[in-house]
Design an enzyme around this catalytic site. Structure first.
Site, short mmCIF file in Angstrom:
data_model
loop_
_atom_site.label_atom_id
_atom_site.label_comp_id
_atom_site.label_asym_id
_atom_site.label_seq_id
_atom_site.Cartn_x
_atom_site.Cartn_y
_atom_site.Cartn_z
N VAL A 1 0.81 -1.21 0.00
CA VAL A 1 0.00 0.00 0.00
C VAL A 1 0.85 1.26 0.00
CG1 VAL A 1 -0.25 0.02 2.52
CG2 VAL A 1 -1.98 1.13 1.10
N CYS B 1 13.01 -9.79 4.11
CA CYS B 1 12.26 -10.24 2.92
C CYS B 1 12.68 -11.63 2.46
CB CYS B 1 12.41 -9.24 1.79
SG CYS B 1 14.08 -9.11 1.07
N CYS C 1 20.56 -3.24 1.60
CA CYS C 1 19.71 -3.23 0.42
C CYS C 1 19.34 -1.80 0.02
CB CYS C 1 18.44 -4.05 0.68
SG CYS C 1 17.30 -4.11 -0.72
#
Length: 361
Positions: free
Chosen positions: A12, A200, A102
């Site tokens: 979102v 992740c 990252c």
């Protein structure tokens, strides 16, 4: 018209960021970075943040708001530069934060390279933080988000002046509830999507299992020792433990005990009391300074040593081009090598670094 490359995870936050940039009049392109395949993490990609569903959600939002969408493949580079770094740090007895690596190398590294390749002006992400330009110091400054409960400035401290100059965080002025409301008003497919709190590429939280798959080996058991070096039990491999850990030790001492140090060279995990976890001084390397050019003059700041904590009063001084010393006014619990220490002056991020040593009290 200014052009913006939107980093879209399928969630979102990045979707609303794209919507807000369109409203600001930018010519936008959405992009999803593919960072790994399922054989790299031992998981079904339908259930992770690089899943086919997430990619389709990002594409759906781009179609809805009328912007092009592109997938960028970085699987091999991500394995070499983030996964390898993550495993190597754990094997060195550190507790790394791969999101910081990252962000530096991919979201605000290679994505900015792509921005330039595509002839665009800015990279846009759904991070909760703010950027402004200080006319007096002639430096870009990273600020906390308005919604302090979602502030992500801690994991962004490594951004360079060049990266800050070409990045926009549209959500910095919004609360999470406001972002959800915008997504609902625009009927985005991911308006009610659940947020992932895990690393992740370790969606189940079992980082040791990931490391064993990555290295194709198991980690050898070793000794638990006390602060004097006396053997008090057996552990299942030092990579299973982190500083401050109490649960899952499998040793009975008659009272709560904690991991206070890790010795990878000897495969030993040091056990102590709660008070043994408190120290007031740390050394950090790989430093990045944002609001100031250097810190050779000692400076009072606030600092925090992990994402989910309130920053504490401290004094920082720069030791050389690559290291700082941070001395807290009050001892802090479980300062952990490998984590980041991030420095604040009010809402501004002064800079930060990777904790590499603790000056024991």
């Amino acid at each position: 018209m200014k052009k913006a490359l939107i980093a879209m995870s399928g969630g979102v936050d990045s979707s609303v960021s794209a919507h807000l940039m369109i409203k600001r009049g930018y010519d936008c392109m959405g992009t999803t970075m593919r960072l790994y395949e399922n054989d790299m993490i031992g998981e079904d990609l339908l259930s992770t943040c690089c899943s086919l569903k997430d990619t389709n959600d990002a594409r759906s939002v781009c179609d809805k708001i009328g912007i092009p969408f592109k997938i960028l493949h970085y699987e091999n580079l991500f394995r070499e530069e983030v996964m390898e770094d993550f495993v190597a740090n754990y094997e060195a007895g550190l507790t790394p934060n791969p999101c910081i690596v990252c962000n530096k190398r991919f979201k605000f590294g290679r994505l900015i390279d792509k921005m330039e390749e595509f002839g665009m002006d800015y990279v846009v992400t759904g991070h909760y933080a703010r950027i402004y330009y200080n006319e007096e110091t002639k430096r870009y400054v990273l600020k906390k988000a308005v919604d302090l409960s979602k502030d992500q400035s801690y994991v962004l401290y490594n951004m360079s002046q060049e990266q800050l100059a070409h990045t926009i965080f549209p959500l910095g002025e919004y609360t999470k509830s406001e972002v959800r409301e915008i997504a609902l008003e625009n009927d985005f497919v991911n308006a009610k999507k659940h947020e992932s709190q895990d690393i992740c590429f370790v969606p189940d939280g079992d980082y040791v299992a990931f490391m064993e798959r990555f290295r194709k080996k198991s980690y050898e058991p070793g000794d638990f020792v006390d602060l004097k070096g006396n053997v008090i039990g057996k552990h299942k491999g030092y990579v299973h433990y982190t500083i401050g850990q109490r649960k899952g030790l499998g040793i009975a001492m008659g009272h709560p005990v904690f991991v206070v140090d890790i010795n990878p060279k000897e495969n030993k995990v040091v056990i102590g009391e709660s008070e043994d976890l408190f120290n007031d001084t740390l050394i950090a390397d790989n430093i990045n300074l944002i609001s100031v050019p250097d810190l050779y003059e000692p400076r009072k700041i606030k600092a925090k040593i992990r994402y989910a904590m309130t920053e504490q009063e401290a004094t920082v001084r720069q030791l050389d081009d690559n290291r700082i010393e941070v001395k807290f006014d009050k001892p802090q619990r479980a300062i952990t090598k490998g984590q980041a220490v991030v420095l604040y002056d009010g809402e501004d991020v002064v800079g930060g670094g990777r904790i590499i040593d603790i000056v024991r009290n």
